[in-house]
Design a protein around this motif. Structure first.
Motif, mmCIF file in Angstrom:
data_model
loop_
_atom_site.group_PDB
_atom_site.id
_atom_site.type_symbol
_atom_site.label_atom_id
_atom_site.label_comp_id
_atom_site.label_asym_id
_atom_site.label_seq_id
_atom_site.Cartn_x
_atom_site.Cartn_y
_atom_site.Cartn_z
ATOM 1 N N ARG A 123 -0.986 13.175 -6.815
ATOM 2 C CA ARG A 123 -1.532 12.257 -5.809
ATOM 3 C C ARG A 123 -1.300 10.808 -6.223
ATOM 4 O O ARG A 123 -0.889 9.973 -5.411
ATOM 5 N N LEU A 167 1.271 7.986 -4.453
ATOM 6 C CA LEU A 167 0.796 6.683 -3.976
ATOM 7 C C LEU A 167 1.620 5.551 -4.574
ATOM 8 O O LEU A 167 2.015 4.611 -3.873
ATOM 9 N N SER A 185 -4.532 5.760 -10.144
ATOM 10 C CA SER A 185 -3.172 5.227 -10.066
ATOM 11 C C SER A 185 -2.928 4.181 -11.149
ATOM 12 O O SER A 185 -1.823 4.076 -11.674
ATOM 13 N N GLU A 236 5.034 5.554 -2.990
ATOM 14 C CA GLU A 236 4.935 5.134 -1.594
ATOM 15 C C GLU A 236 4.812 3.619 -1.490
ATOM 16 O O GLU A 236 5.405 2.987 -0.610
ATOM 17 N N LYS A 237 4.084 3.015 -2.429
ATOM 18 C CA LYS A 237 3.911 1.572 -2.421
ATOM 19 C C LYS A 237 5.059 0.847 -3.125
ATOM 20 O O LYS A 237 5.025 -0.369 -3.305
#
Length: 475
Positions: A287, A291, A256, A294-295
């Motif tokens: 993926r 993430l 990430s 989402e954050k």
């Protein structure tokens, strides 16, 4: 106090909640709970500290550190021992070894005849590391804590986890009211730093409204003076805040981080991000991107128009992190060897083009606060429009819904240059792009740092820095 400029609303919310607890003393369930969330370093803990200082009620302020359940319990015991709760010594004497027992003992030592405050900071650490923590918290609240005149503040920086705490299928659902602590607004920043509206917007793009960074900006100083001071100080908040926040949310080895760096460097499409991140696979990128979105670190956006589109683009959501990734992170070695002057020269060279795109999300958010204003209607959705080849690109699109609208309410162009105004050539380009997506005479709007010049009679409205900053002023 200077750092709390712009926090009056939040302090009022907390004060009203505590007042409600006070008025309910003696009733069966006088307790109240607030779920407070906001990005790291946005000033949540400082806000709570100021609230506690002003109210002077018995309180305990516990901050989780991401350790084991045993370590966190030991820290809680130490914190209670140093708190202002009147019966705090009982907690140390019993030394609970289980969280259920700790909650039960905490409830026992809270006063029955006057309000108190219990703060649990960094709650997501406890949710992540302690088995069944949410269930234990729910039982403790329902059976014990809510029966005491206590204001329970559950604070966290992981936005998605704090939101999940109140989801309908989670144990603590509807036990607390949600409160979001945002960064300082452009109006707050202008007041705090004694800056004119255009300069306040520049400061917003650089600091992100983070109080710790703004506190290092000398009131009245210009952008370049602030950057020079910060780059000369290797431990300035401008340099270190982003790395500390990222380290807390993403382990160094996480892909990430690489994907975020690729987006921060200016890449916006899936293919280009994958290439910039080292040619990673589609699955790995998906993926990592999921993430990050989402954050709420990254925003994934689609064109706003009358027809569906798959041309998704990504951007760093936080203005400060976007600035840090673009200009500071790639050159930390240079800054650490005290050559911030080179970094500053690079920022000056690229500033105008970088700012021109970075300001667009802030302008959209400001317009959402301004409208309706007699010139344009309220717009439930405000975004942008683009094609894969960028042959048609519209900075501002107001519509009845998004990303696929039933009705377009206005189209607009942003011209954010230091010395150039929005002119007839800009208007002609906007009219040409309008014709490419609709045959309707949708109203046109310009947002310009330096107003308009020439014949721009086809515009429905024009907004400048004062209008945008004014949108954030309360009252």
């Amino acid at each position: 106090m200077r750092r709390f400029i712009g926090r009056d609303l939040e302090l009022d919310v907390l004060g009203n909640a505590l007042r409600s607890v006070h008025e309910a003393v003696g009733s069966p369930k006088p307790g109240q709970c607030i779920l407070m969330r906001g990005r790291r370093r946005v000033g949540k803990s400082s806000l709570v500290e100021e609230f506690l200082r002003r109210t002077e009620v018995p309180h305990v302020f516990f901050t989780a550190a991401g350790g084991t359940a045993e370590d966190e319990l030991a820290e809680l015991a130490d914190t209670v021992a140093g708190s202002t709760l009147p019966e705090r010594t009982l907690f140390s004497q019993e030394a609970p070894t289980q969280w259920n027992a700790a909650f039960r003992l905490l409830a026992e030592i809270l006063p029955d005849d006057r309000p108190s405050v219990v703060v649990i900071d960094e709650v997501p650490y406890l949710m992540d590391r302690i088995d069944a923590f949410e269930g234990m918290l729910q039982r403790a609240w329902d059976r014990l804590l809510c029966r005491k005149p206590v204001l329970l503040l559950l604070v966290g920086s992981d936005l998605s986890m704090m939101e999940a705490l109140n989801d309908y299928d989670r144990p603590f659902h509807q036990r607390g009211r949600e409160m979001v602590v945002g960064p300082l607004t452009p109006a707050d920043i202008g007041e705090m730093l004694e800056l004119e509206p255009a300069a306040a917007l520049d400061a917003t793009l650089v600091t992100g409204g983070l109080p710790l960074i703004c506190a290092e900006w000398r009131p009245g100083a210009g952008l370049w003076d602030f950057l020079r001071d910060s780059l000369d100080n290797p431990i300035s908040a401008l340099l270190v805040s982003a790395e500390r926040s990222l380290a807390a949310e993403f382990p160094p080895q996480a892909m990430s981080r690489e994907v975020l760096r690729a987006i921060g460097s200016g890449e916006r499409t899936f293919t280009n991000i994958a290439r910039a991140a080292g040619g990673i696979s589609h699955t790995t990128l998906t993926r990592a991107a999921d993430l990050l979105t989402e954050k709420r670190v990254v925003a994934a956006e689609l064109p706003l128009s009358l027809t569906p589109s798959k041309e998704r683009r990504y951007r760093v959501a936080d203005p400060y992190l976007r600035f840090w990734l673009a200009f500071l992170d790639p050159h930390m070695a240079e800054i650490e060897r005290m050559r911030g002057d080179i970094t500053l020269s690079r920022i000056k060279e690229q500033w105008t083009s970088w700012r021109g795109r970075a300001i667009e999300p802030l302008i959209r958010e400001s317009l959402a606060r301004i409208l309706p204003d007699g010139l344009l209607p309220a717009a439930p959705a405000i975004g942008g429009y683009w094609t894969r080849s960028n042959d048609v690109e519209i900075d501002l699109v107001g519509a009845d819904r998004g990303p696929v609208a039933k009705k377009l309410l206005f189209l607009g162009s942003v011209k954010w240059l230091e010395n150039s105004a929005f002119d007839a050539h800009d208007l002609a380009a906007l009219q040409k792009h309008r014709a490419a997506i609709t045959d309707e005479p949708v109203p046109l709007v310009a947002v310009s740092r330096n107003g308009t010049t020439g014949s721009v009679l086809g515009l429905q409205a024009v907004y400048g820095p004062e209008d945008l900053v004014g949108a954030w002023r309360r009252g």
